[in-house]
Design an enzyme around this catalytic site. Structure first.
Site, short mmCIF file in Angstrom:
data_model
loop_
_atom_site.label_atom_id
_atom_site.label_comp_id
_atom_site.label_asym_id
_atom_site.label_seq_id
_atom_site.Cartn_x
_atom_site.Cartn_y
_atom_site.Cartn_z
CG PHE A 8 -10.31 0.64 8.46
CD1 PHE A 8 -10.92 1.85 8.21
CD2 PHE A 8 -9.46 0.12 7.49
CE1 PHE A 8 -10.71 2.54 7.03
CE2 PHE A 8 -9.23 0.80 6.29
CZ PHE A 8 -9.86 2.01 6.06
CG HIS A 32 -4.10 8.95 0.11
ND1 HIS A 32 -3.31 8.84 -1.01
CD2 HIS A 32 -4.85 7.82 0.14
CE1 HIS A 32 -3.58 7.71 -1.65
NE2 HIS A 32 -4.51 7.07 -0.96
CD GLN A 39 -9.57 7.58 -8.58
OE1 GLN A 39 -10.21 6.56 -8.76
NE2 GLN A 39 -8.26 7.61 -8.58
#
Length: 358
Positions: A248, A266, A317
């Site tokens: 995307f 996020h 992460q």
């Protein structure tokens, strides 16, 4: 001077009856997580569900191939956590699942969190070993945790086919529990052509087609994710769900009335978020909209605690962070969207809707 020292000593000395209960609970919080992780991994809750009767520690230890002493201690901890019930039968303790354990901790349940728990145990937990480094360095810790280059976020997340399937199962379990609430937080019935960016396993797409019988949903995701989703998650019976392969950030987006970005922004910095939302705005039909599904912080950042912890998880992460509704509104406005609203669902994830003028 002596008087001042005495006052300071008095103020800094805890009362004799003080006890650091909360701090001790926080220190031992990871022990609770590991009890849940290990009980699921060993199949304790699955065994008790299939048995259809209470079992003794001896029966459980034999069935799962574990030591009796270890199982007795684990079952006691699960009982203390109110995940198991006990009853006495001729002096013997028998164990059975609580309703919550049967619904959420067994693999066969439609609302199972088993895969989410496995991902937390085998991926997130290992990353959090390096939280101190993440805070110092301000970047994710995949390289230290798993020895993989973390510059390409999803190359790190999908570092093997097994890891990709685990992540997709995690998303599946989340949307089986929260999906209906977020797609019905606003009335989306006027949007017939929906594009779910990063739609992963298709669980949220299924919630959309269930809630809005006249819509079609296109899942836009990386080619290997699409392949895995077709193989494991979306069947031919899901006739109103289709796929579009692509990145995307790099590839053109299909035209649609509504774009869903669920747990997408996020992962990214503000700059990357505006970049992606601007692409969405350009592809979106006039009168269309974008729905963001995220865990929202309070406007002053004081909570909820779960979302504050999630934001630390994003540091460990990803490149991103959790945000307030106002912060998401700022990103949407920068991309061209207007009439921005948000709705709280009372569960983990909330909804933010931005519109494109007709």
């Amino acid at each position: 001077m002596a008087e001042r020292q005495e006052v300071g000593l008095s103020e800094g000395t805890p009362a004799a009856d003080m006890y650091p209960r909360k701090i001790l609970e926080y220190m031992e919080g990871f022990l609770v997580s590991k009890v849940v992780f290990s009980s699921c991994e060993l199949g304790v809750f699955d065994l008790l569900l299939s048995a259809e009767r209470p079992l003794s520690a001896e029966e459980i230890s034999q069935a799962i191939g574990a030591s009796l002493d270890g199982i007795q201690r684990l079952l006691a901890a699960c009982t203390g956590l109110k995940l198991l019930n006990t009853l006495q039968d001729n002096g013997q303790v028998l164990y059975s699942n609580t309703e919550q354990a049967s619904v959420y901790l067994t693999r066969s349940s439609p609302l199972s969190l088993y895969q989410s728990i496995q991902y937390s145990s085998r991926t997130i937990y290992l990353c959090w070993h390096h939280l101190t480094d993440a805070v110092r360095e301000g970047r994710n810790q995949y390289e230290k945790a798993f020895g993989v280059n973390s510059k390409d976020l999803f190359q790190a997340l999908y570092r093997s086919d097994e890891e990709m399937v685990k992540f997709m199962q995690l998303m599946n379990s989340i949307w089986n529990i929260c999906g209906k609430d977020v797609v019905t937080a606003f009335d989306l019935s006027s949007f017939k052509v929906i594009c779910d960016l990063g739609g992963c396993s298709g669980a949220l797409a299924k919630q959309c087609t269930s809630a809005y019988p006249e819509c079609t949903v296109t899942i836009f995701d990386l080619p290997k994710v699409v392949c895995t989703s077709r193989e494991h998650f979306v069947t031919e019976a899901d006739q109103r769900i289709s796929f579009h392969e692509g990145d995307f950030f790099k590839d053109p987006l299909p035209e649609g009335d509504l774009y869903i970005l669920a747990r997408i922004l996020h992962d990214w910095t503000d700059e990357r978020c505006v970049e992606l939302l601007s692409k969405v705005y350009k592809a979106c039909k006039p009168g269309g909209a974008v729905l963001l599904v995220e865990a929202l912080l309070y406007e002053d950042g004081s909570g909820p605690l779960t979302v504050q912890l999630y934001s630390l998880n994003m540091l460990v992460q990803t490149e991103g962070r959790e945000r307030t509704a106002a912060q998401y509104a700022t990103l949407l406005t920068a991309a061209g969207f207007s009439n921005i609203q948000h709705r709280l669902t009372g569960k983990i994830y909330d909804a933010v809707l931005g519109n494109k003028e007709a």
